[in-house]
Design a protein around this motif. Structure first.
Motif, PDB file in Angstrom:
ATOM      1  N   VAL A  64      99.052 -39.041  43.847  1.00 32.25           N
ATOM      2  CA  VAL A  64      99.749 -38.943  45.126  1.00 32.25           C
ATOM      3  C   VAL A  64      99.453 -37.592  45.762  1.00 32.25           C
ATOM      4  O   VAL A  64      99.360 -37.488  46.968  1.00 32.25           O
ATOM      5  CB  VAL A  64     101.268 -39.177  44.949  1.00 32.25           C
ATOM      6  N   GLN A  65      99.266 -36.562  44.932  1.00 34.76           N
ATOM      7  CA  GLN A  65      98.982 -35.248  45.476  1.00 34.76           C
ATOM      8  C   GLN A  65      97.647 -35.217  46.185  1.00 34.76           C
ATOM      9  O   GLN A  65      97.489 -34.507  47.167  1.00 34.76           O
ATOM     10  CB  GLN A  65      99.036 -34.177  44.386  1.00 34.76           C
ATOM     11  N   GLU A  66      96.671 -35.994  45.706  1.00 33.75           N
ATOM     12  CA  GLU A  66      95.407 -36.064  46.428  1.00 33.75           C
ATOM     13  C   GLU A  66      95.621 -36.669  47.801  1.00 33.75           C
ATOM     14  O   GLU A  66      95.116 -36.187  48.803  1.00 33.75           O
ATOM     15  CB  GLU A  66      94.377 -36.885  45.634  1.00 33.75           C
ATOM     16  N   SER A  67      96.425 -37.733  47.855  1.00 34.59           N
ATOM     17  CA  SER A  67      96.758 -38.366  49.141  1.00 34.59           C
ATOM     18  C   SER A  67      97.573 -37.400  49.993  1.00 34.59           C
ATOM     19  O   SER A  67      97.374 -37.286  51.193  1.00 34.59           O
ATOM     20  CB  SER A  67      97.544 -39.656  48.891  1.00 34.59           C
ATOM     21  N   SER A  68      98.486 -36.687  49.331  1.00 32.01           N
ATOM     22  CA  SER A  68      99.334 -35.729  50.029  1.00 32.01           C
ATOM     23  C   SER A  68      98.496 -34.596  50.589  1.00 32.01           C
ATOM     24  O   SER A  68      98.753 -34.108  51.691  1.00 32.01           O
ATOM     25  CB  SER A  68     100.379 -35.182  49.060  1.00 32.01           C
ATOM     26  N   THR A  69      97.493 -34.163  49.846  1.00 29.22           N
ATOM     27  CA  THR A  69      96.625 -33.100  50.326  1.00 29.22           C
ATOM     28  C   THR A  69      95.906 -33.528  51.593  1.00 29.22           C
ATOM     29  O   THR A  69      95.780 -32.759  52.551  1.00 29.22           O
ATOM     30  CB  THR A  69      95.603 -32.697  49.248  1.00 29.22           C
ATOM     31  N   THR A  70      95.477 -34.786  51.630  1.00 32.37           N
ATOM     32  CA  THR A  70      94.827 -35.303  52.831  1.00 32.37           C
ATOM     33  C   THR A  70      95.814 -35.332  53.990  1.00 32.37           C
ATOM     34  O   THR A  70      95.498 -34.922  55.112  1.00 32.37           O
ATOM     35  CB  THR A  70      94.279 -36.730  52.570  1.00 32.37           C
ATOM     36  N   LYS A  71      97.026 -35.805  53.712  1.00 34.15           N
ATOM     37  CA  LYS A  71      98.068 -35.834  54.756  1.00 34.15           C
ATOM     38  C   LYS A  71      98.408 -34.416  55.200  1.00 34.15           C
ATOM     39  O   LYS A  71      98.599 -34.146  56.377  1.00 34.15           O
ATOM     40  CB  LYS A  71      99.328 -36.539  54.239  1.00 34.15           C
ATOM     41  N   HIS A  72      98.479 -33.518  54.207  1.00 36.30           N
ATOM     42  CA  HIS A  72      98.779 -32.118  54.484  1.00 36.30           C
ATOM     43  C   HIS A  72      97.701 -31.523  55.396  1.00 36.30           C
ATOM     44  O   HIS A  72      97.999 -30.842  56.376  1.00 36.30           O
ATOM     45  CB  HIS A  72      98.854 -31.367  53.143  1.00 36.30           C
ATOM     46  N   SER A  73      96.444 -31.807  55.088  1.00 43.63           N
ATOM     47  CA  SER A  73      95.344 -31.299  55.901  1.00 43.63           C
ATOM     48  C   SER A  73      95.409 -31.858  57.315  1.00 43.63           C
ATOM     49  O   SER A  73      95.146 -31.143  58.286  1.00 43.63           O
ATOM     50  CB  SER A  73      93.999 -31.669  55.267  1.00 43.63           C
ATOM     51  N   GLU A  74      95.746 -33.150  57.418  1.00 42.87           N
ATOM     52  CA  GLU A  74      95.847 -33.785  58.736  1.00 42.87           C
ATOM     53  C   GLU A  74      96.983 -33.139  59.555  1.00 42.87           C
ATOM     54  O   GLU A  74      96.817 -32.853  60.738  1.00 42.87           O
ATOM     55  CB  GLU A  74      96.097 -35.293  58.577  1.00 42.87           C
ATOM     56  N   ALA A  75      98.108 -32.897  58.927  1.00 42.99           N
ATOM     57  CA  ALA A  75      99.232 -32.265  59.622  1.00 42.99           C
ATOM     58  C   ALA A  75      98.846 -30.857  60.075  1.00 42.99           C
ATOM     59  O   ALA A  75      99.141 -30.456  61.201  1.00 42.99           O
ATOM     60  CB  ALA A  75     100.462 -32.220  58.724  1.00 42.99           C
ATOM     61  N   ARG A  76      98.180 -30.106  59.204  1.00 45.70           N
ATOM     62  CA  ARG A  76      97.737 -28.755  59.576  1.00 45.70           C
ATOM     63  C   ARG A  76      96.748 -28.820  60.740  1.00 45.70           C
ATOM     64  O   ARG A  76      96.802 -28.017  61.658  1.00 45.70           O
ATOM     65  CB  ARG A  76      97.056 -28.069  58.396  1.00 45.70           C
ATOM     66  N   ARG A  77      95.826 -29.767  60.663  1.00 43.01           N
ATOM     67  CA  ARG A  77      94.820 -29.899  61.717  1.00 43.01           C
ATOM     68  C   ARG A  77      95.493 -30.211  63.059  1.00 43.01           C
ATOM     69  O   ARG A  77      95.159 -29.608  64.077  1.00 43.01           O
ATOM     70  CB  ARG A  77      93.818 -31.005  61.356  1.00 43.01           C
ATOM     71  N   ARG A  78      96.461 -31.135  63.035  1.00 40.98           N
ATOM     72  CA  ARG A  78      97.159 -31.491  64.285  1.00 40.98           C
ATOM     73  C   ARG A  78      97.954 -30.299  64.823  1.00 40.98           C
ATOM     74  O   ARG A  78      97.959 -30.028  66.026  1.00 40.98           O
ATOM     75  CB  ARG A  78      98.071 -32.692  64.057  1.00 40.98           C
ATOM     76  N   ALA A  79      98.635 -29.579  63.939  1.00 42.16           N
ATOM     77  CA  ALA A  79      99.405 -28.403  64.354  1.00 42.16           C
ATOM     78  C   ALA A  79      98.478 -27.337  64.936  1.00 42.16           C
ATOM     79  O   ALA A  79      98.753 -26.742  65.981  1.00 42.16           O
ATOM     80  CB  ALA A  79     100.198 -27.837  63.181  1.00 42.16           C
ATOM     81  N   ALA A  80      97.362 -27.111  64.264  1.00 46.64           N
ATOM     82  CA  ALA A  80      96.402 -26.113  64.739  1.00 46.64           C
ATOM     83  C   ALA A  80      95.813 -26.521  66.087  1.00 46.64           C
ATOM     84  O   ALA A  80      95.628 -25.682  66.978  1.00 46.64           O
ATOM     85  CB  ALA A  80      95.288 -25.917  63.709  1.00 46.64           C
ATOM     86  N   ALA A  81      95.533 -27.822  66.237  1.00 48.17           N
ATOM     87  CA  ALA A  81      94.980 -28.298  67.509  1.00 48.17           C
ATOM     88  C   ALA A  81      95.976 -28.091  68.648  1.00 48.17           C
ATOM     89  O   ALA A  81      95.599 -27.667  69.751  1.00 48.17           O
ATOM     90  CB  ALA A  81      94.598 -29.776  67.396  1.00 48.17           C
ATOM     91  N   ALA A  82      97.251 -28.368  68.378  1.00 40.17           N
ATOM     92  CA  ALA A  82      98.280 -28.168  69.416  1.00 40.17           C
ATOM     93  C   ALA A  82      98.380 -26.689  69.788  1.00 40.17           C
ATOM     94  O   ALA A  82      98.479 -26.346  70.973  1.00 40.17           O
ATOM     95  CB  ALA A  82      99.629 -28.693  68.925  1.00 40.17           C
ATOM     96  N   LEU A  83      98.319 -25.825  68.795  1.00 40.24           N
ATOM     97  CA  LEU A  83      98.390 -24.386  69.071  1.00 40.24           C
ATOM     98  C   LEU A  83      97.152 -23.888  69.813  1.00 40.24           C
ATOM     99  O   LEU A  83      97.251 -23.070  70.726  1.00 40.24           O
ATOM    100  CB  LEU A  83      98.583 -23.601  67.775  1.00 40.24           C
ATOM    101  N   ARG A  84      95.977 -24.381  69.443  1.00 38.48           N
ATOM    102  CA  ARG A  84      94.748 -23.974  70.138  1.00 38.48           C
ATOM    103  C   ARG A  84      94.764 -24.434  71.593  1.00 38.48           C
ATOM    104  O   ARG A  84      94.322 -23.713  72.487  1.00 38.48           O
ATOM    105  CB  ARG A  84      93.527 -24.542  69.423  1.00 38.48           C
TER     106      ARG A  84
END
Length: 196
Positions: A64-84
């Motif tokens: 689940v942590q591998e899946s969570s890491t992917t979800k985590h990366s996606e959330a970070r990417r979306r947050a970073a995109a909104a900030l950029r």
């Protein structure tokens, strides 16, 4: 009096210009702050979604942590995109720094940085409101001072008009009295000649 009125008028002109510019800058900064706060709120919303929360919790097993890491990366990417996107829109480099932090750092640091930025923006907005209120107060004081000076000038001009009328009447009276004295002296001289 004219010097004081001129100084007050010049001060009022300068104050109105300064306050006008301040008002314009205040409105621009206020709109920028609102836009920044909106972007920060969207980022917080992304960070608080279930996927992001799951990614941060780290309580899943390794699969689940591998899946969570992917979800985590996606959330970070979306947050970073909104900030950029906000950084480009507002031309504020602080948002770019936050976006980079969102990609590299843990969400805890990013949330703290966002909270700090919100606090700073609120403080700046409060300061700008205080300055705007000061400008309005100074304009009012200057308007009152100018009105008093104008009233005093008008009263003095009315008094000058009255004194001019009095001076003219007195000049006319003096001229009439001199003419009468001349006539009396002439009459007196004729009477003396007639007696002789």
């Amino acid at each position: 009096e004219k010097k004081v009125l001129g100084e007050d008028t010049e001060f009022l002109k300068n104050l109105e210009q300064m306050c006008s510019e301040g008002r314009k800058n205040f409105d621009e900064r206020k709109n920028a702050r609102l836009s920044e706060m909106q972007a920060v709120a969207e980022t917080i919303e992304i960070l608080q979604e279930d996927d992001a929360r799951d990614a941060m919790s780290g309580t899943y097993n390794s699969f689940v942590q591998e899946s969570s890491t992917t979800k985590h990366s996606e959330a970070r990417r979306r947050a970073a995109a909104a900030l950029r996107a906000q950084a480009l829109k507002s031309k504020n480099p602080a948002f770019s720094v936050l976006a980079t932090s969102a990609e590299l750092d843990s969400f805890t640091k990013v949330k703290k940085a966002i909270d700090d930025m919100i606090s700073m923006l609120k403080t700046q907005q409060e300061d700008e409101v205080k300055k705007n209120d000061w400008c309005k107060e100074e304009l009012h004081k200057t308007d009152m001072s100018t009105a008093k000076a104008n009233d005093k000038r008008d009263a003095l001009q009315a008094q000058i008009g009255e004194l001019d009328s009095t001076i003219k009447a007195l000049d006319d009276g003096i001229a009439a009295a001199k003419a009468q004295i001349s006539q009396l002296q002439l009459d007196l001289q004729r009477a003396s000649e007639d007696r002789q």
